[in-house]
Design a protein around this motif. Structure first.
Motif, PDB file in Angstrom:
ATOM      1  N   GLU A 288       0.817  -1.205   0.000  1.00 42.02           N
ATOM      2  CA  GLU A 288       0.000   0.000   0.000  1.00 42.02           C
ATOM      3  C   GLU A 288       0.861   1.270   0.000  1.00 42.02           C
ATOM      4  O   GLU A 288       0.479   2.282  -0.582  1.00 42.02           O
ATOM      5  CB  GLU A 288      -0.954   0.005   1.203  1.00 42.02           C
ATOM      6  CG  GLU A 288      -0.294   0.013   2.572  1.00 42.02           C
ATOM      7  CD  GLU A 288       0.091  -1.376   3.059  1.00 42.02           C
ATOM      8  OE1 GLU A 288       0.462  -1.500   4.244  1.00 42.02           O
ATOM      9  OE2 GLU A 288       0.018  -2.337   2.246  1.00 42.02           O
ATOM     10  N   GLN A 289       2.031   1.191   0.633  1.00 41.10           N
ATOM     11  CA  GLN A 289       2.910   2.362   0.665  1.00 41.10           C
ATOM     12  C   GLN A 289       3.559   2.584  -0.695  1.00 41.10           C
ATOM     13  O   GLN A 289       3.698   3.718  -1.154  1.00 41.10           O
ATOM     14  CB  GLN A 289       3.986   2.192   1.732  1.00 41.10           C
ATOM     15  CG  GLN A 289       4.797   3.452   1.970  1.00 41.10           C
ATOM     16  CD  GLN A 289       5.648   3.345   3.210  1.00 41.10           C
ATOM     17  OE1 GLN A 289       6.093   2.277   3.573  1.00 41.10           O
ATOM     18  NE2 GLN A 289       5.871   4.465   3.855  1.00 41.10           N
ATOM     19  N   LEU A 290       3.954   1.495  -1.340  1.00 43.23           N
ATOM     20  CA  LEU A 290       4.509   1.598  -2.684  1.00 43.23           C
ATOM     21  C   LEU A 290       3.490   2.228  -3.619  1.00 43.23           C
ATOM     22  O   LEU A 290       3.803   3.134  -4.398  1.00 43.23           O
ATOM     23  CB  LEU A 290       4.926   0.212  -3.171  1.00 43.23           C
ATOM     24  CG  LEU A 290       5.669   0.114  -4.499  1.00 43.23           C
ATOM     25  CD1 LEU A 290       6.624  -1.083  -4.488  1.00 43.23           C
ATOM     26  CD2 LEU A 290       4.704  -0.028  -5.677  1.00 43.23           C
ATOM     27  N   ALA A 291       2.256   1.757  -3.546  1.00 45.58           N
ATOM     28  CA  ALA A 291       1.195   2.300  -4.406  1.00 45.58           C
ATOM     29  C   ALA A 291       0.938   3.766  -4.102  1.00 45.58           C
ATOM     30  O   ALA A 291       0.703   4.571  -5.016  1.00 45.58           O
ATOM     31  CB  ALA A 291      -0.079   1.484  -4.225  1.00 45.58           C
ATOM     32  N   ALA A 292       1.004   4.147  -2.821  1.00 41.08           N
ATOM     33  CA  ALA A 292       0.754   5.533  -2.431  1.00 41.08           C
ATOM     34  C   ALA A 292       1.823   6.458  -2.991  1.00 41.08           C
ATOM     35  O   ALA A 292       1.525   7.571  -3.460  1.00 41.08           O
ATOM     36  CB  ALA A 292       0.692   5.646  -0.910  1.00 41.08           C
ATOM     37  N   PHE A 293       3.084   6.039  -2.961  1.00 40.92           N
ATOM     38  CA  PHE A 293       4.169   6.862  -3.517  1.00 40.92           C
ATOM     39  C   PHE A 293       3.982   7.037  -5.018  1.00 40.92           C
ATOM     40  O   PHE A 293       4.117   8.140  -5.564  1.00 40.92           O
ATOM     41  CB  PHE A 293       5.525   6.216  -3.227  1.00 40.92           C
ATOM     42  CG  PHE A 293       6.695   6.974  -3.810  1.00 40.92           C
ATOM     43  CD1 PHE A 293       7.322   7.977  -3.084  1.00 40.92           C
ATOM     44  CD2 PHE A 293       7.169   6.692  -5.089  1.00 40.92           C
ATOM     45  CE1 PHE A 293       8.386   8.688  -3.619  1.00 40.92           C
ATOM     46  CE2 PHE A 293       8.235   7.390  -5.638  1.00 40.92           C
ATOM     47  CZ  PHE A 293       8.848   8.387  -4.892  1.00 40.92           C
ATOM     48  N   GLN A 294       3.687   5.928  -5.690  1.00 36.85           N
ATOM     49  CA  GLN A 294       3.534   6.000  -7.138  1.00 36.85           C
ATOM     50  C   GLN A 294       2.344   6.867  -7.529  1.00 36.85           C
ATOM     51  O   GLN A 294       2.391   7.595  -8.536  1.00 36.85           O
ATOM     52  CB  GLN A 294       3.394   4.587  -7.708  1.00 36.85           C
ATOM     53  CG  GLN A 294       4.668   3.771  -7.538  1.00 36.85           C
ATOM     54  CD  GLN A 294       4.589   2.362  -8.116  1.00 36.85           C
ATOM     55  OE1 GLN A 294       5.605   1.781  -8.451  1.00 36.85           O
ATOM     56  NE2 GLN A 294       3.399   1.825  -8.235  1.00 36.85           N
ATOM     57  N   GLU A 295       1.293   6.839  -6.735  1.00 41.27           N
ATOM     58  CA  GLU A 295       0.131   7.683  -7.017  1.00 41.27           C
ATOM     59  C   GLU A 295       0.448   9.146  -6.722  1.00 41.27           C
ATOM     60  O   GLU A 295       0.052  10.039  -7.480  1.00 41.27           O
ATOM     61  CB  GLU A 295      -1.057   7.229  -6.176  1.00 41.27           C
ATOM     62  CG  GLU A 295      -2.334   8.041  -6.448  1.00 41.27           C
ATOM     63  CD  GLU A 295      -3.512   7.542  -5.640  1.00 41.27           C
ATOM     64  OE1 GLU A 295      -4.579   8.188  -5.691  1.00 41.27           O
ATOM     65  OE2 GLU A 295      -3.379   6.497  -4.968  1.00 41.27           O
ATOM     66  N   GLN A 296       1.174   9.389  -5.645  1.00 43.35           N
ATOM     67  CA  GLN A 296       1.502  10.758  -5.251  1.00 43.35           C
ATOM     68  C   GLN A 296       2.403  11.454  -6.253  1.00 43.35           C
ATOM     69  O   GLN A 296       2.189  12.615  -6.603  1.00 43.35           O
ATOM     70  CB  GLN A 296       2.177  10.749  -3.875  1.00 43.35           C
ATOM     71  CG  GLN A 296       2.550  12.133  -3.346  1.00 43.35           C
ATOM     72  CD  GLN A 296       3.146  12.038  -1.948  1.00 43.35           C
ATOM     73  OE1 GLN A 296       3.169  10.973  -1.343  1.00 43.35           O
ATOM     74  NE2 GLN A 296       3.624  13.149  -1.429  1.00 43.35           N
TER      75      GLN A 296
END
Length: 502
Positions: A288-296
């Motif tokens: 979820e953190q990886l996805a959050a960085f990529q989305e941000q």
């Protein structure tokens, strides 16, 4: 010339008029032709200081533009670079010289007062392009490999990596192993001479040495050197210098997400950012953190796996078929699992990860047969393959603590902390840390003392700050009456780590 030195020089010649090296600290920029001249000046100066083939030169410096120039010069004369953390204690470095009789050292200025009191170190400071180089000749130094002839199989670097006994293991990587790993990295990441990377990991670490510096230099790209990582300055530097990729650790990913100035800077400079991806290793990011960085930020995070003994290269997630939570597929490396003394590649089985490859060591500088199994390097890491061949790291056999990409040995920390008079016993364990992966946690059984726990904590942390390198300093201290133990009296470390602080 070797495959490594000839490859480095060929790129400098091919890009004689292109900027190949940038220093963020002072704004210096050097073309390929200028780097060549600086390497030659460094070589001549080192030879004048009687440094030659087989001599080991310790490098205790923070990130600096002179690092790649110094190492290339050492390699061209057949000497061996031995980078160490500039935060190392003076006693730690002096002990290495006493044990191994290295030829010389190049130190940060902060070491000079202590070295001035050491009669075995002769100050022979010189300058390269107005940059002082604090060079000290060790009076009891010896050649590491007497009568050696420089070849692809000659050692180029010695890197320390923590051993389970607390004494660092010395990993020696040859010219060929470094060049092979760098070329494999460049191929797997599709690097070209149009790429530029910013070095934010510490240069004494194999990640910066090979993944960032050598893969970039051998593919003709540009190196942008940062003294250290700064979340608030990251995006400005990336934009200003057309950085296309960066090698980092999960801690940095998290800092970029959390730092308000970083988020603001990205918004302001987004149109100028050419970053195509960041490469992350050390420990896996939660999905979820990886996805959050990529989305941000709209920038992919490519997770991989490496270690010093493999010149930082083992596995990497393919750019187009990533699996979060895994370290990807093998890259130019044979990977197997050791399960009940059998070597297997079977999926969905957990075993110790084994390695072979043209960049993987076949022994340590100080031979350690137990670290190998039928020609395979034993990593001490536990892993499992999924049905598609992706590797997942599930734990470690060893007790080594991984903090922000640095691996530290509890035994060495414990031996130091036991010197305190209020410490009857101490066990150091890794405990979960959302930012750094693991916290270095000291669990103390105190002696009978009038000191309060707060006072003991303060004294312990102050002592650690002077006696231990930065990654090895405890960040948490707990006090207990005893530890969980097995029937033979041995401390059960996983149980201790799981229960303290609750």
């Amino acid at each position: 010339m070797t495959v490594l030195t000839s490859g480095l020089q060929a790129q400098l010649t091919a890009h004689a008029d292109d900027v190949m090296l940038v220093s963020l600290a002072d704004g210096r920029q050097y073309t390929g032709q200028q780097v060549t001249a600086l390497v030659e000046q460094m070589k001549q100066t080192l030879v004048a200081q009687a440094i030659g083939a087989g001599d080991v030169v310790v490098i205790a410096l923070a990130n600096h533009w002179i690092y790649p120039i110094l190492e290339q010069a050492l390699w061209e004369i057949g000497a061996i670079a031995h980078p160490v953390a500039p935060t190392s204690g003076v006693r730690e470095i002096l002990d290495e010289f006493a044990d191994y009789h290295y030829a010389a050292g190049i130190f940060a200025e902060s070491f000079r007062p202590a070295l001035a009191t050491q009669t075995n170190f002769l100050d022979q400071t010189f300058a390269i392009h107005d940059q002082p180089v604090y060079f000290y000749r060790y009076q009891q130094g010896e050649s590491f490999q007497d009568g050696m002839t420089l070849s692809d199989d000659s050692l180029a670097v010695i890197l320390n990596t923590s051993g389970s006994t607390g004494k660092p293991k010395r990993v020696g990587l040859t010219h060929a192993q470094l060049a092979n790993s760098a070329h494999h990295i460049a191929t797997s990441q599709h690097l070209t001479n149009q790429d530029a990377t910013m070095v934010v990991m510490p240069m004494f670490h194999v990640n910066a040495q090979v993944i960032a510096m050598l893969s970039t230099r051998l593919s003709g790209g540009k190196l942008v050197v940062a003294e250290k990582f700064s979340a608030s300055k990251f995006w400005e530097a990336v934009a200003d210098h057309q950085v296309t990729w960066v090698s980092i650790v999960p801690t940095i990913v998290q800092m970029l997400q959390q730092n308000e100035r970083a988020r603001t800077a990205f918004t302001r400079r987004q149109a100028d950012v050419q970053l195509k991806y960041v490469r992350s290793a050390s420990f896996s990011l939660p999905a979820e953190q990886l996805a959050a960085f990529q989305e941000q930020y709209g920038i992919p995070v490519i997770e991989g796996y490496g270690m010093t003994e493999a010149a930082s290269l083992i596995a990497l997630n393919p750019f187009d078929t990533q699996k979060p939570g895994t370290v990807g597929l093998p890259v130019a490396t044979e990977i197997a699992l050791l399960l009940e003394n059998q070597v297997t590649n079977a999926p969905n089985q957990t075993g110790e990860i084994l390695l072979r490859g043209d960049h993987v060591i076949t022994d340590y500088v100080d031979p350690k047969p137990s670290a190998f199994h039928d020609g395979w390097l034993r990593t001490g890491d536990l892993g499992r393959f999924d049905d598609d061949g992706y590797l997942k790291i599930v734990g470690r056999i060893k007790d080594i603590i991984s903090r922000g990409g640095e691996k530290v040995a509890p035994a060495a920390i414990e031996a130091t902390l036991r010197q305190l008079d209020f410490v009857a016993d101490v066990v150091v364990v890794g405990t979960p840390d959302t930012l750094y992966g693991e916290a270095v946690t000291a669990v103390v059984i105190p002696t009978i003392t009038d000191l309060t726990e707060a006072e003991m904590t303060t004294k312990l942390l102050e002592y650690a700050s002077t006696q231990l390198s930065q990654p090895a300093r405890p960040t948490q201290v707990f006090f207990v009456a005893d530890y969980p133990r097995n029937p033979t009296g041995k401390v059960i470390r996983p149980q201790l780590a799981a229960t303290i602080g609750k």
